[in-house]
Design a protein around this motif. Sequence first.
Motif, PDB file in Angstrom:
ATOM      1  N   ILE A   1     -53.535  10.521   2.732  1.00 29.49           N
ATOM      2  CA  ILE A   1     -53.575   9.635   2.553  1.00 29.49           C
ATOM      3  C   ILE A   1     -53.836   8.932   1.491  1.00 29.49           C
ATOM      4  CG2 ILE A   1     -55.614   9.927   4.314  1.00 29.49           C
ATOM      5  CD1 ILE A   1     -57.102  10.821   2.130  1.00 29.49           C
ATOM      6  N   GLU A   2     -52.639   9.028   0.252  1.00 30.84           N
ATOM      7  CA  GLU A   2     -52.975   9.529  -1.166  1.00 30.84           C
ATOM      8  C   GLU A   2     -51.329  10.130  -1.463  1.00 30.84           C
ATOM      9  OE1 GLU A   2     -52.668   6.809  -3.168  1.00 30.84           O
ATOM     10  OE2 GLU A   2     -55.065   6.615  -3.500  1.00 30.84           O
ATOM     11  N   GLN A   3     -50.564   9.293  -2.254  1.00 32.76           N
ATOM     12  CA  GLN A   3     -49.663   9.434  -2.569  1.00 32.76           C
ATOM     13  C   GLN A   3     -49.170   8.861  -4.148  1.00 32.76           C
ATOM     14  OE1 GLN A   3     -45.448   7.953  -0.895  1.00 32.76           O
ATOM     15  NE2 GLN A   3     -45.837   9.693  -0.247  1.00 32.76           N
ATOM     16  N   ALA A   4     -48.677   9.898  -4.545  1.00 32.86           N
ATOM     17  CA  ALA A   4     -48.347   9.419  -6.442  1.00 32.86           C
ATOM     18  C   ALA A   4     -46.886   9.778  -6.455  1.00 32.86           C
ATOM     19  CB  ALA A   4     -48.363  10.147  -7.250  1.00 32.86           C
ATOM     20  N   LEU A   5     -45.841   8.878  -6.297  1.00 27.74           N
ATOM     21  CA  LEU A   5     -44.683   8.846  -5.419  1.00 27.74           C
ATOM     22  C   LEU A   5     -43.598   9.458  -7.148  1.00 27.74           C
ATOM     23  CD1 LEU A   5     -42.260   7.529  -3.318  1.00 27.74           C
ATOM     24  CD2 LEU A   5     -41.452   5.632  -4.390  1.00 27.74           C
ATOM     25  N   GLY A   6     -42.677  10.081  -6.739  1.00 29.57           N
ATOM     26  CA  GLY A   6     -41.723  11.331  -7.864  1.00 29.57           C
ATOM     27  C   GLY A   6     -41.632  10.162  -8.493  1.00 29.57           C
ATOM     28  N   LEU A   7     -40.797  10.996 -10.067  1.00 23.76           N
ATOM     29  CA  LEU A   7     -39.958   9.648 -11.019  1.00 23.76           C
ATOM     30  C   LEU A   7     -38.635   9.413 -10.886  1.00 23.76           C
ATOM     31  CD1 LEU A   7     -43.098   9.631 -13.746  1.00 23.76           C
ATOM     32  CD2 LEU A   7     -42.781   8.524 -12.347  1.00 23.76           C
ATOM     33  N   ASN A   8     -38.260  10.112 -10.024  1.00 24.83           N
ATOM     34  CA  ASN A   8     -36.262  10.560 -10.022  1.00 24.83           C
ATOM     35  C   ASN A   8     -35.802   9.593  -9.653  1.00 24.83           C
ATOM     36  OD1 ASN A   8     -36.432  13.862 -11.337  1.00 24.83           O
ATOM     37  ND2 ASN A   8     -37.390  14.037  -9.349  1.00 24.83           N
ATOM     38  N   THR A   9     -34.989   9.627  -9.033  1.00 28.58           N
ATOM     39  CA  THR A   9     -33.605   8.646  -8.619  1.00 28.58           C
ATOM     40  C   THR A   9     -34.192   8.386  -7.352  1.00 28.58           C
ATOM     41  OG1 THR A   9     -32.355   7.794 -10.167  1.00 28.58           O
ATOM     42  CG2 THR A   9     -31.444   6.697  -8.297  1.00 28.58           C
TER      43      THR A   9
ATOM     44  N   VAL B   1     -50.122  23.925  -8.392  1.00 32.45           N
ATOM     45  CA  VAL B   1     -50.374  22.590  -7.090  1.00 32.45           C
ATOM     46  C   VAL B   1     -51.263  23.623  -6.925  1.00 32.45           C
ATOM     47  CG1 VAL B   1     -49.156  24.161  -4.872  1.00 32.45           C
ATOM     48  CG2 VAL B   1     -49.704  21.282  -5.195  1.00 32.45           C
ATOM     49  N   LYS B   2     -51.545  24.458  -7.372  1.00 35.33           N
ATOM     50  CA  LYS B   2     -52.399  25.745  -6.979  1.00 35.33           C
ATOM     51  C   LYS B   2     -53.233  25.567  -7.726  1.00 35.33           C
ATOM     52  CE  LYS B   2     -54.656  30.283  -6.698  1.00 35.33           C
ATOM     53  NZ  LYS B   2     -53.713  31.604  -7.104  1.00 35.33           N
TER      54      LYS B   2
ATOM     55  N   LYS C   1     -51.280  12.840 -12.766  1.00 33.23           N
ATOM     56  CA  LYS C   1     -50.851  13.515 -13.400  1.00 33.23           C
ATOM     57  C   LYS C   1     -49.943  14.770 -13.829  1.00 33.23           C
ATOM     58  CE  LYS C   1     -52.853  16.984 -16.854  1.00 33.23           C
ATOM     59  NZ  LYS C   1     -54.040  17.988 -17.715  1.00 33.23           N
ATOM     60  N   LEU C   2     -49.696  15.147 -11.946  1.00 37.19           N
ATOM     61  CA  LEU C   2     -48.693  16.544 -11.643  1.00 37.19           C
ATOM     62  C   LEU C   2     -48.130  15.771 -11.447  1.00 37.19           C
ATOM     63  CD1 LEU C   2     -48.650  19.505 -11.041  1.00 37.19           C
ATOM     64  CD2 LEU C   2     -49.931  18.704  -8.164  1.00 37.19           C
ATOM     65  N   ARG C   3     -47.893  14.170 -10.878  1.00 37.08           N
ATOM     66  CA  ARG C   3     -46.789  13.598 -10.636  1.00 37.08           C
ATOM     67  C   ARG C   3     -45.497  13.841 -12.927  1.00 37.08           C
ATOM     68  NH1 ARG C   3     -46.535   7.946  -9.978  1.00 37.08           N
ATOM     69  NH2 ARG C   3     -47.467   8.680 -11.662  1.00 37.08           N
ATOM     70  N   ASP C   4     -46.192  13.148 -13.134  1.00 36.34           N
ATOM     71  CA  ASP C   4     -46.280  12.848 -14.150  1.00 36.34           C
ATOM     72  C   ASP C   4     -45.076  14.169 -15.026  1.00 36.34           C
ATOM     73  OD1 ASP C   4     -46.636  10.414 -14.104  1.00 36.34           O
ATOM     74  OD2 ASP C   4     -48.178  10.793 -15.243  1.00 36.34           O
ATOM     75  N   GLU C   5     -46.195  15.720 -14.928  1.00 37.44           N
ATOM     76  CA  GLU C   5     -45.651  16.923 -14.998  1.00 37.44           C
ATOM     77  C   GLU C   5     -44.010  17.411 -14.138  1.00 37.44           C
ATOM     78  OE1 GLU C   5     -46.852  21.377 -15.199  1.00 37.44           O
ATOM     79  OE2 GLU C   5     -48.249  19.893 -15.178  1.00 37.44           O
ATOM     80  N   THR C   6     -43.959  17.087 -13.325  1.00 34.67           N
ATOM     81  CA  THR C   6     -42.625  16.975 -12.067  1.00 34.67           C
ATOM     82  C   THR C   6     -42.269  16.931 -11.826  1.00 34.67           C
ATOM     83  OG1 THR C   6     -44.456  16.562 -10.208  1.00 34.67           O
ATOM     84  CG2 THR C   6     -44.763  19.174 -11.025  1.00 34.67           C
ATOM     85  N   LYS C   7     -42.620  15.182 -12.005  1.00 31.89           N
ATOM     86  CA  LYS C   7     -41.197  14.041 -12.056  1.00 31.89           C
ATOM     87  C   LYS C   7     -41.388  14.460  -9.919  1.00 31.89           C
ATOM     88  CE  LYS C   7     -40.850  13.247 -15.968  1.00 31.89           C
ATOM     89  NZ  LYS C   7     -41.379  14.191 -16.675  1.00 31.89           N
ATOM     90  N   GLU C   8     -41.499  15.162  -9.313  1.00 27.60           N
ATOM     91  CA  GLU C   8     -41.617  14.763  -7.739  1.00 27.60           C
ATOM     92  C   GLU C   8     -42.907  13.745  -7.313  1.00 27.60           C
ATOM     93  OE1 GLU C   8     -39.164  15.698  -6.585  1.00 27.60           O
ATOM     94  OE2 GLU C   8     -38.296  17.477  -7.364  1.00 27.60           O
ATOM     95  N   THR C   9     -43.231  13.806  -5.925  1.00 22.89           N
ATOM     96  CA  THR C   9     -43.930  13.168  -5.171  1.00 22.89           C
ATOM     97  C   THR C   9     -45.423  14.282  -4.803  1.00 22.89           C
ATOM     98  OG1 THR C   9     -42.529  11.697  -4.222  1.00 22.89           O
ATOM     99  CG2 THR C   9     -44.188  12.181  -2.721  1.00 22.89           C
TER     100      THR C   9
END
Length: 256
Positions: free
Chosen positions: A121-129, A236-237, A99-107
């Motif tokens: 240990i876990e990553q949600a890859l950013g949506l930008n090119t 993020v906080k 959800k945070l990735r979708d909001e910021t588009k960043e990793t």
Amino acid sequence: MPLEKENGGQGIRTVQRALDILACFDEKQPQLNLTQISEKIGLAKSTTTRLLATLEQNGYVEKDLSTLKYKLGKQIYYLGHIAGKSIELKTIAKPIMEKLRDETKETINLHTLEGIYRVCIEQALGLNTISHSIKIGVKHPLWAGAGGKALLAFQNEEFIQMVLETAVNPRPQLMDELEEIKTVYFCSSIDEEEIGSSAVSAPIFDINGVVKASLSISGPTSRFSQENITNYQKIVKDAAFLISSKMGYVHQEKVL
């Protein structure tokens, strides 16, 4: 009404009343006398006494015979310990990270403490090119990068000094920054660990209030304007506190 249903309803009420008693205790009032408990749950003292006796017999409350006050018993601690161990950090964090990735588009990265290092240990890859990514399982320093500093700030002084002894050209203001992180619960890094990449991070607390994980928003420095950094610090906080609360942590605001 059939007797079976009536007894069932009575049993449910008894269980609810017992749970209400346990819910009376908190950090501000860890010990309560009979009058206080009966008033809080709205029951007669006689009924409250019977319920307390059963809870005491089973280790859920303890009575101090010198003050006649009750407190939560060892069985509650034991169950809390079991519950805490059964909570999987990655499982809790994953949907919040996405959800945070979708909001910021960043990793979004989830780091944990491993010795004197941090490991993603876990990553949600950013949506930008063009997005920033790090390898899962690779060790990174605690003294550089937002994800490391968010972890390091909440460790004991001896551990911090041990980490700093391994640091390569540590920033002079690092100790002051670590002190600030303990107050504001977030930090940022610009071209700190890697030129061209920046991050904002916040600590994650476990059920015992211990920090062994951090949550980070990372991306190219070119997209980390002061306005974006300020916005990322807040979200993020909030996300880190949400994960912490799902881990069983209860945050107490500091009185300045």
